[in-house]
Structure formats: C-alpha cells, structure tokens
Design an enzyme around this catalytic site. Structure first.
Site, PDB file in Angstrom:
ATOM      1  N   MET A  30     -38.728 -30.246 -21.291  1.00  0.00           N
ATOM      2  CA  MET A  30     -38.486 -30.874 -19.987  1.00  0.00           C
ATOM      3  C   MET A  30     -39.833 -31.323 -19.404  1.00  0.00           C
ATOM      4  O   MET A  30     -39.967 -31.504 -18.191  1.00  0.00           O
ATOM      5  CB  MET A  30     -37.780 -29.897 -19.041  1.00  0.00           C
ATOM      6  CG  MET A  30     -36.406 -29.487 -19.572  1.00  0.00           C
ATOM      7  SD  MET A  30     -35.243 -29.031 -18.279  1.00  0.00           S
ATOM      8  CE  MET A  30     -36.067 -27.642 -17.561  1.00  0.00           C
ATOM      9  N   GLY A  31     -40.836 -31.480 -20.275  1.00  0.00           N
ATOM     10  CA  GLY A  31     -42.157 -31.904 -19.807  1.00  0.00           C
ATOM     11  C   GLY A  31     -42.915 -30.761 -19.159  1.00  0.00           C
ATOM     12  O   GLY A  31     -42.593 -29.595 -19.366  1.00  0.00           O
ATOM     13  N   HIS A  37     -45.535 -25.075 -25.285  1.00  0.00           N
ATOM     14  CA  HIS A  37     -44.932 -26.283 -25.872  1.00  0.00           C
ATOM     15  C   HIS A  37     -45.816 -26.827 -27.003  1.00  0.00           C
ATOM     16  O   HIS A  37     -45.319 -27.243 -28.046  1.00  0.00           O
ATOM     17  CB  HIS A  37     -44.829 -27.402 -24.822  1.00  0.00           C
ATOM     18  CG  HIS A  37     -43.902 -27.120 -23.693  1.00  0.00           C
ATOM     19  ND1 HIS A  37     -44.339 -26.965 -22.406  1.00  0.00           N
ATOM     20  CD2 HIS A  37     -42.550 -26.999 -23.658  1.00  0.00           C
ATOM     21  CE1 HIS A  37     -43.306 -26.757 -21.614  1.00  0.00           C
ATOM     22  NE2 HIS A  37     -42.205 -26.761 -22.344  1.00  0.00           N
ATOM     23  N   ASP A 150     -37.852 -18.356 -24.266  1.00  0.00           N
ATOM     24  CA  ASP A 150     -36.457 -18.585 -23.861  1.00  0.00           C
ATOM     25  C   ASP A 150     -35.562 -17.979 -24.944  1.00  0.00           C
ATOM     26  O   ASP A 150     -34.841 -18.695 -25.651  1.00  0.00           O
ATOM     27  CB  ASP A 150     -36.203 -20.080 -23.692  1.00  0.00           C
ATOM     28  CG  ASP A 150     -37.024 -20.650 -22.562  1.00  0.00           C
ATOM     29  OD1 ASP A 150     -36.844 -20.223 -21.421  1.00  0.00           O
ATOM     30  OD2 ASP A 150     -37.888 -21.511 -22.822  1.00  0.00           O
ATOM     31  N   MET A 184     -46.717 -18.206 -20.879  1.00  0.00           N
ATOM     32  CA  MET A 184     -46.843 -19.592 -20.414  1.00  0.00           C
ATOM     33  C   MET A 184     -45.462 -20.114 -19.999  1.00  0.00           C
ATOM     34  O   MET A 184     -44.481 -19.922 -20.724  1.00  0.00           O
ATOM     35  CB  MET A 184     -47.360 -20.483 -21.540  1.00  0.00           C
ATOM     36  CG  MET A 184     -48.716 -20.079 -22.033  1.00  0.00           C
ATOM     37  SD  MET A 184     -49.956 -20.900 -21.042  1.00  0.00           S
ATOM     38  CE  MET A 184     -51.422 -20.420 -21.915  1.00  0.00           C
ATOM     39  N   SER A 185     -45.416 -20.788 -18.857  1.00  0.00           N
ATOM     40  CA  SER A 185     -44.164 -21.366 -18.370  1.00  0.00           C
ATOM     41  C   SER A 185     -44.488 -22.512 -17.428  1.00  0.00           C
ATOM     42  O   SER A 185     -45.460 -22.438 -16.665  1.00  0.00           O
ATOM     43  CB  SER A 185     -43.372 -20.298 -17.600  1.00  0.00           C
ATOM     44  OG  SER A 185     -42.370 -20.900 -16.807  1.00  0.00           O
ATOM     45  N   ARG A 187     -42.921 -23.140 -14.905  1.00  0.00           N
ATOM     46  CA  ARG A 187     -42.677 -22.650 -13.549  1.00  0.00           C
ATOM     47  C   ARG A 187     -43.831 -21.794 -13.019  1.00  0.00           C
ATOM     48  O   ARG A 187     -43.835 -21.438 -11.850  1.00  0.00           O
ATOM     49  CB  ARG A 187     -41.357 -21.878 -13.489  1.00  0.00           C
ATOM     50  CG  ARG A 187     -40.152 -22.818 -13.604  1.00  0.00           C
ATOM     51  CD  ARG A 187     -38.840 -22.122 -13.301  1.00  0.00           C
ATOM     52  NE  ARG A 187     -37.753 -23.065 -13.130  1.00  0.00           N
ATOM     53  CZ  ARG A 187     -36.882 -23.407 -14.084  1.00  0.00           C
ATOM     54  NH1 ARG A 187     -36.975 -22.899 -15.296  1.00  0.00           N
ATOM     55  NH2 ARG A 187     -35.922 -24.283 -13.818  1.00  0.00           N
TER      56      ARG A 187
HETATM   57  O1  PAF Z   1     -36.416 -25.120 -22.951  1.00  0.00           O
HETATM   58  C1  PAF Z   1     -36.338 -26.188 -22.323  1.00  0.00           C
HETATM   59  O2  PAF Z   1     -37.341 -26.748 -21.872  1.00  0.00           O
HETATM   60  C2  PAF Z   1     -34.975 -26.815 -22.087  1.00  0.00           C
HETATM   61  O3  PAF Z   1     -34.013 -25.858 -21.830  1.00  0.00           O
HETATM   62  C3  PAF Z   1     -34.544 -27.756 -23.236  1.00  0.00           C
HETATM   63  C4  PAF Z   1     -34.333 -26.986 -24.536  1.00  0.00           C
HETATM   64  C5  PAF Z   1     -35.587 -28.826 -23.448  1.00  0.00           C
HETATM   65  C6  PAF Z   1     -33.225 -28.428 -22.870  1.00  0.00           C
HETATM   66  O4  PAF Z   1     -33.345 -29.193 -21.722  1.00  0.00           O
END
Ligand code: PAF
Length: 280
Positions: A30-31, A37, A150, A184-185, A187
């Site tokens: 989600m950027g 990431h 997650d 890391m998040s 948020r």
């Molecule tokens: O983990 C995330 O950032 C979101 O839940 C995902 C997997 C990109 C789906 O929108």
C-alpha cells in the site's frame, strides 16, 4: 522502471513476459515503503527476471472509522526506493478502476478472517483477500512476497491460494526491525517521539515471552499474563489482543509447542501496531 496505472496494460505487459518464459515476482504494497517492504522487493529481485511492485491503498480493507484518509502516501519517495532496488514495474491503479461502480465480488477465507485482527476489524481480511486475488489475476505472478509482520494476512493468503487453486507461490519474509526492536510499519509514522519509545513495549513483551519459553514455561495463559502486565505498565498502550495460537489455523493453544504464533495488537496513541513471534 515503468509506472502503469491501467489494469489492461498491466495484464498485457505481464503476459508478454510470461510468453517469453520470464519469471514474474509480485510485491503487493500500500506504499509508504520501508525496509520491511524493501526486503521483499530485494528477494523478488534476486529470484525473478521481472519484478512488479503494486502500490495501492486499498479502500476495501479499511473500516469506516479507520485511517484510510490519513494513510501515508509518499509516492515520490516510494518511486525513488523502487528505482534503487531495480524494480521493473510499479502498478499503481486508481481505486475506481479496481472497484468500478456496481462492483460486487469479494473473497472471504472463512474461520481465519474473523480471528485476531479480524475481530476488531470486521471485513478487513475480506478486503485484503479480494485485492490480492485481483492482483494475482491481473499480474499472474510466479511468486508473490509478503511480510511475516502481517502474520495473519500471510496465513489467510496462503490458504486462499490453496483453496482457490491460484497458481502462485507465496513467500513470507522475516520481520524487519529497527535497531531498538520496533517492527517496521508504515503506521509507525503516526507515532510521536514519546510514542516511539512506548511502542518498544510490543517487541519487549515478545522477548519476555521468548525468555519464559526458553526457561521452560509452556502455559500460554501464564505467558500472556506476563506480557499483559509488562504492556500495562505503559500508560499510553491500549492492548487490543495478545494471543498464542496455532500458526496455521490460528486457533488458541493452551500449551506452547513448536509452530505456534504469539501475536499481539496494541494501540499507542492513534497508531494501531501489530507484532508477533513464531515459536519454531
Ligand atoms: O500488507 C499490505 O500492505 C496490504 O494488506 C496488501 C497485501 C498490499 C493488500 O492491500
């Protein structure tokens, strides 16, 4: 690196690569990209000829009172990070293309979506499963990469792929932490200076659980109780849940054994943070 906003174009570009037998790795995001990431992107880069990163803040996975409107969108910075990592395509569709008027189809992984984070966030994992299915159909990757932070999401996506016979391999990469232990998040940007210190209590409580298990304690209730006491010492921390569950079916377990997941969600100010530890 190319930015694609159109679903049809994304499908066609991916199809061309498939026809040339080039492996495709997809990193759905989600950027607001951080090192967590980027660890997924690097793994995708190592393992595939063609790497697609999707950046889409998915409205379907946010509840009415959640942070959809304020979710960080530093798109330009994300592009810089992706370019540096050698990403081939950024797929950045508009919400109205993904969910056009009259959209009606959602994916639900029953008996997993309503547990843990799914309790306070009803519908969240339906939104996640739906968007991930759509991205799998659009890109048709060989492998897709998700983060262990997650943990519930990863369990749900693996089950969904198995149940729906979606031909993609799911790889789940380890949690990336700051030096001080904070997972890391995206948020974390909601945390004040004090909040950043208070938020360390999540990883500290997991470390406490680890220590207790290493010392031979196996009773889940006692471990949860100790974690609970530690977190409650922080005034700013509001515990949503602390759970010890089977790492596949997410059902609570009484006695700790291998392959169980210790997971928690805690609010620090307006930041809802999650963290977990997989007992192996
Ligand atoms: O983990 C995330 O950032 C979101 O839940 C995902 C997997 C990109 C789906 O929108």
């Amino acid at each position: 690196m190319k930015i694609i906003r159109n679903i049809k174009e994304m499908s066609e570009v991916a199809k061309k690569h498939r026809q040339r037998r080039k492996s495709i790795g997809l990193v759905p995001t989600m950027g607001a990209l951080h090192e967590g990431h980027l660890s997924l992107v690097r793994q995708a880069r190592r393992e595939n000829v063609f790497v697609v990163v999707s950046i889409f803040v998915n409205p379907a996975q946010f509840g009415a009172k959640e942070d959809l409107k304020s979710y960080p969108e530093p798109f330009k910075n994300d592009l810089v990070s992706c370019r540096k990592e050698g990403v081939d395509i950024i797929f950045h569709p508009e919400a109205k293309q993904i969910y056009p008027e009259g959209y009606k189809t959602y994916v639900e992984v029953k008996n997993l979506s309503d547990l843990l984070c799914g309790k306070p966030r009803p519908g969240h994992f339906i939104g996640v499963a739906t968007i991930v299915t759509k991205f799998f159909n659009i890109v048709q990757p060989d492998t897709a990469y998700f983060g262990q932070k997650d943990a519930q999401q990863a369990v749900i996506i693996k089950k969904m792929v198995k149940d729906l016979n979606i031909p993609v391999e799911i790889k789940v990469m380890p949690i990336v932490r700051q030096k001080d232990g904070l997972a890391m998040s995206s948020r974390n940007t909601y945390l004040s200076a004090q909040g950043k210190k208070d938020a360390l209590v999540l990883s500290q409580s997991l470390n406490l659980a680890k220590d207790l298990i290493q010392k031979g304690l196996r009773d889940s209730h006692k471990i949860i109780h100790s974690m609970n006491n530690l977190i409650k010492n922080k005034k700013a921390a509001k515990i949503e849940y602390i759970a010890i569950v089977d790492s596949k079916n997410l059902k609570p377990i009484e006695i700790i054994k291998n392959h169980c997941l210790i997971a928690l969600a805690v609010k620090i100010g307006k930041a809802r943070l999650i963290d977990n530890y997989l007992v192996t």
